[in-house]
Enzyme design. Structure first.
Site, mmCIF file in Angstrom:
data_model
loop_
_atom_site.group_PDB
_atom_site.id
_atom_site.type_symbol
_atom_site.label_atom_id
_atom_site.label_comp_id
_atom_site.label_asym_id
_atom_site.label_seq_id
_atom_site.Cartn_x
_atom_site.Cartn_y
_atom_site.Cartn_z
ATOM 1 N N CYS A 144 -9.877 -3.601 -9.788
ATOM 2 C CA CYS A 144 -9.375 -2.393 -9.127
ATOM 3 C C CYS A 144 -7.991 -2.616 -8.527
ATOM 4 O O CYS A 144 -7.435 -1.737 -7.893
ATOM 5 C CB CYS A 144 -10.350 -1.888 -8.070
ATOM 6 S SG CYS A 144 -10.616 -3.062 -6.737
ATOM 7 N N ASP A 172 -4.408 -8.702 -3.985
ATOM 8 C CA ASP A 172 -4.528 -9.782 -3.013
ATOM 9 C C ASP A 172 -4.761 -11.124 -3.693
ATOM 10 O O ASP A 172 -4.257 -12.142 -3.233
ATOM 11 C CB ASP A 172 -5.675 -9.487 -2.037
ATOM 12 C CG ASP A 172 -5.237 -8.523 -0.952
ATOM 13 O OD1 ASP A 172 -4.121 -8.699 -0.424
ATOM 14 O OD2 ASP A 172 -5.981 -7.586 -0.650
ATOM 15 N N GLU A 222 -11.031 -11.319 -4.267
ATOM 16 C CA GLU A 222 -9.583 -11.243 -4.034
ATOM 17 C C GLU A 222 -9.052 -12.436 -3.255
ATOM 18 O O GLU A 222 -7.886 -12.480 -2.878
ATOM 19 C CB GLU A 222 -9.204 -9.918 -3.372
ATOM 20 C CG GLU A 222 -10.028 -9.510 -2.175
ATOM 21 C CD GLU A 222 -9.682 -8.103 -1.665
ATOM 22 O OE1 GLU A 222 -8.689 -7.502 -2.097
ATOM 23 O OE2 GLU A 222 -10.420 -7.618 -0.789
ATOM 24 N N HIS A 235 0.819 -1.212 0.000
ATOM 25 C CA HIS A 235 0.000 0.000 0.000
ATOM 26 C C HIS A 235 0.853 1.262 0.000
ATOM 27 O O HIS A 235 0.417 2.318 -0.449
ATOM 28 C CB HIS A 235 -0.997 -0.030 1.163
ATOM 29 C CG HIS A 235 -2.129 -0.967 0.881
ATOM 30 N ND1 HIS A 235 -2.183 -2.234 1.401
ATOM 31 C CD2 HIS A 235 -3.211 -0.837 0.075
ATOM 32 C CE1 HIS A 235 -3.272 -2.835 0.938
ATOM 33 N NE2 HIS A 235 -3.910 -2.014 0.146
HETATM 34 C C1 PEP Z 1 -6.507 -5.531 -4.218
HETATM 35 O O1 PEP Z 1 -6.269 -6.364 -3.349
HETATM 36 O O2 PEP Z 1 -6.247 -5.708 -5.429
HETATM 37 C C2 PEP Z 1 -7.118 -4.251 -3.861
HETATM 38 C C3 PEP Z 1 -7.499 -3.397 -4.772
HETATM 39 O O3 PEP Z 1 -7.229 -3.953 -2.538
HETATM 40 P P1 PEP Z 1 -5.991 -3.477 -1.630
HETATM 41 O O4 PEP Z 1 -4.823 -3.212 -2.560
HETATM 42 O O5 PEP Z 1 -6.413 -2.248 -0.927
HETATM 43 O O6 PEP Z 1 -5.771 -4.646 -0.755
HETATM 44 MG MG MG Z 2 -7.167 -6.156 -1.410
#
Ligand code: PEP
Ligand code: MG
Length: 594
Positions: free
Chosen positions: A514, A467, A443, A201
């Site tokens: 996403c 994920d 995910e 992140h």
């Molecule tokens: C993902 O896991 O692809 C996602 C968009 O959520 P995050 O990156 O916030 O875990």
């Molecule tokens: Mg995620």
């Protein structure tokens, strides 16, 4: 980009995670309690210099403490700020300073070694006395001694982030997402960390902030020194210390080429994201905070495909109230209507933890108390958020999705809570959209395998590939040592995506992506070919995706997907994706200056 290091400069290689180039002085942040102190012999002639260094460090420390004290006074008042008076007194403690200089002279050693030995002894002695006052003095001493030592070593602590006053390139062992969210773009030109990888992140935030970033630099934070001049290349994952004039010249050319590509991308900003043969793709943006609304609008994105609401909860002493959340969600929805805003319910856990503790107490935080799991146990917290989202749903085109769904029961429980909130709001006379669309993130591999059951209960799927790849391939998305195994084009991942779109099609719902896979122009055609109809990426990356989609035929995308689904090698699939992307949008992939 220089092929090799020019004489006189040093190139440190890592993982490129956020595009762009910057140059400036390095500021090294160290982890608290992670300072290895060198010991070396210093002859009689060198003592004056060592004493001088100690005095400089004391002066610098004094200034830092005064600055922190001022900030605390402004933020919390005089009473709290007076705590730092005790810290200032430590700097004037004649006994301690005599100990340090005495040891230095007796043992003919460098000042940082003498300082760390003398303070450790002093702190141990004070701490052992059964007197509350002296024990507190030991705690003050520990704090201040750590700060002096960092200054002697030319390092700053992670907790010093708010004290940055000069533009710099941050170098740190690691940066948590919550710290990264606090970075001031005007002062932090870019950052480089030993740890981290593309889908951590922290890296995702760097792309949102649009600052160059490189991770996975192994031990750069140990080897580099504050004040060194460097160039950070977020395209190729390089940190070049003391760059030569030739290198700076080459990077000047790279910057010009990059600017030319950006100009070309700007031309598609207001055009629809539509393939050459007329298939419309929803191209939306991922956001972490409200400051990004303007970037979403400027990027030409069609609304928000992922609002990571957990950032509303980080870096604060108390949880945001329902009203505060309502205001945040309705601000985004109002600003972007009639375009949709997909609000993801709280996804705390993993690398986004509420406390500032660098490590969670969980053994496997990404497999632990995270996201919907936490929300279904902390029902008041979840209820607050659901109520805020429901209330905001009348202010624009809001949709909601749950993260980390692993089984049907979680959706049923969450939906039951939504119904409960709706009933309560109705009884209170508060308005909300009774038909608020609810989707789920796909995910976790188990969610793919039961996608047909999930599809019956929701209006859309959003693939969280960050994920999904981590869990399906058993590759920690944070660990740079195994980042070579983190492979978006792995045949298993593509089959998981295809299984998801097939189940969704059978039930008439749409699928978006996403995760960071959606932000890679090379992979966008493959995702479209696999049946994905919405892509959501950081605002800065939206134009490149649109550029490529507008040059793509759905038939080509499907051929690519058909090939990928029968191919056994992730590398071959990637090569095909690259070949197609270069063929249809050559301008986007011009090699950097050489
Ligand atoms: C993902 O896991 O692809 C996602 C968009 O959520 P995050 O990156 O916030 O875990
Ligand atoms: Mg995620």
């Amino acid at each position: 980009m220089p092929e090799m290091a020019q004489a006189g400069e040093r190139v440190v290689r890592g993982v490129p995670v956020s595009a762009g180039v910057c140059r400036g002085r390095i500021l090294v942040l160290t982890r608290p309690h992670d300072t290895s102190v060198p010991k070396y012999h210093v002859g009689e002639g060198g003592m004056a210099e060592q004493t001088n260094r100690l005095e400089q460090a004391l002066m610098q420390t004094r200034q830092q403490i005064l600055a922190v004290q001022e900030q605390v006074r402004e933020g919390m008042g005089t009473k709290d700020a007076s705590i730092f008076d005790a810290h200032l007194l430590v700097l004037e403690d004649p006994f301690l300073m005599e100990e340090v200089t005495g040891l230095m002279e007796r043992e003919q050693v460098n000042v940082e070694h003498a300082f760390s030995v003398a303070t450790a002894r002093y702190i141990a002695t004070l701490g052992a006395i059964s007197d509350d006052y002296l024990r507190e003095r030991a705690a003050d001493m520990k704090d201040v001694a750590a700060r002096i030592l960092h200054n002697l070593l030319g390092q700053s602590e992670v907790s010093d982030l708010p004290l940055i006053h000069e533009p710099c390139i941050l170098v740190a062992h690691d940066l948590t997402p919550s710290r990264t969210a606090l970075l001031d773009k005007k002062l932090v030109l870019g950052f480089a960390t030993d740890q981290g990888s593309k889908t951590s992140h922290t890296a995702i935030l760097a792309r949102s902030l649009e600052i160059p970033a490189v991770t996975g630099l192994q031990d750069a934070s140990q080897e580099l020194r504050t004040g060194q001049y460097a160039l950070l290349d977020g395209f190729n994952g390089l940190l070049i210390v003391d760059p030569t004039d030739q290198t700076l010249f080459e990077y000047g050319q790279l910057a010009r080429k990059h600017a030319a590509i950006q100009d070309r991308l700007r031309e598609v900003r207001d055009q629809p994201a539509i393939t050459l043969d007329g298939t419309r793709i929803i191209l939306s943006a991922n956001v972490e905070n409200l400051d990004e609304i303007a970037s979403v609008q400027a990027s030409g994105a069609q609304g928000v495909g992922l609002f990571r609401t957990e950032y509303l909860f980080l870096n604060r002493a108390t949880l945001p109230t329902e009203q505060e959340q309502y205001e945040a969600y309705s601000r985004v929805a109002t600003a972007l209507q009639p375009e949709p805003v997909i609000i993801r319910t709280l996804d705390l856990g993993g690398d986004k933890v509420l406390s500032d503790a660098p490590d969670s107490s969980e053994r496997n935080p990404f497999l632990g108390w995270r996201a919907i799991r936490m929300c279904l146990q902390e029902r008041d917290l979840f209820r607050n958020q659901l109520r805020a989202i429901l209330r905001a749903s009348v202010t624009g085109n809001i949709k909601m999705m749950y993260p980390m769904i692993s089984g049907l029961d979680e959706i049923l429980q969450a939906n039951a809570l939504v119904e409960e909130c709706k009933a309560a709001l109705q009884a209170e006379g508060q308005s909300f959209d009774p038909n608020l669309e609810v989707g789920v993130m796909i995910e976790i591999p188990s969610a793919v395998l039961i996608a047909d059951a999930l599809a019956k209960r929701v209006k859309f799927f959003s693939l969280g590939t960050n994920d999904l790849i981590q869990y399906a391939l058993a590759v920690d998305r944070m660990n740079p040592r195994i980042s070579h195994l983190y492979e978006p084009t792995h045949p298993a991942i593509l089959r998981l995506i295809k299984a998801t779109t097939t189940a969704a099609d059978a039930h008439g719902i749409w699928v978006g992506v996403c995760g960071e896979m959606a932000a890679d122009p090379v992979l966008a055609p493959l995702l479209v070919g696999l049946g994905v109809r919405e892509l959501s990426a950081a605002p800065a990356l939206v134009p490149a995706i649109k550029f490529i989609l507008r040059r793509l035929k759905l038939s080509e995308a499907r051929e690519l997907a058909d090939f990928a689904l029968q191919c056994e090698s992730g590398r071959e699939i990637l090569a095909r994706c690259q070949a197609l992307a270069k063929a249809i949008a050559p301008g986007l992939f011009e090699e950097p200056a050489s």
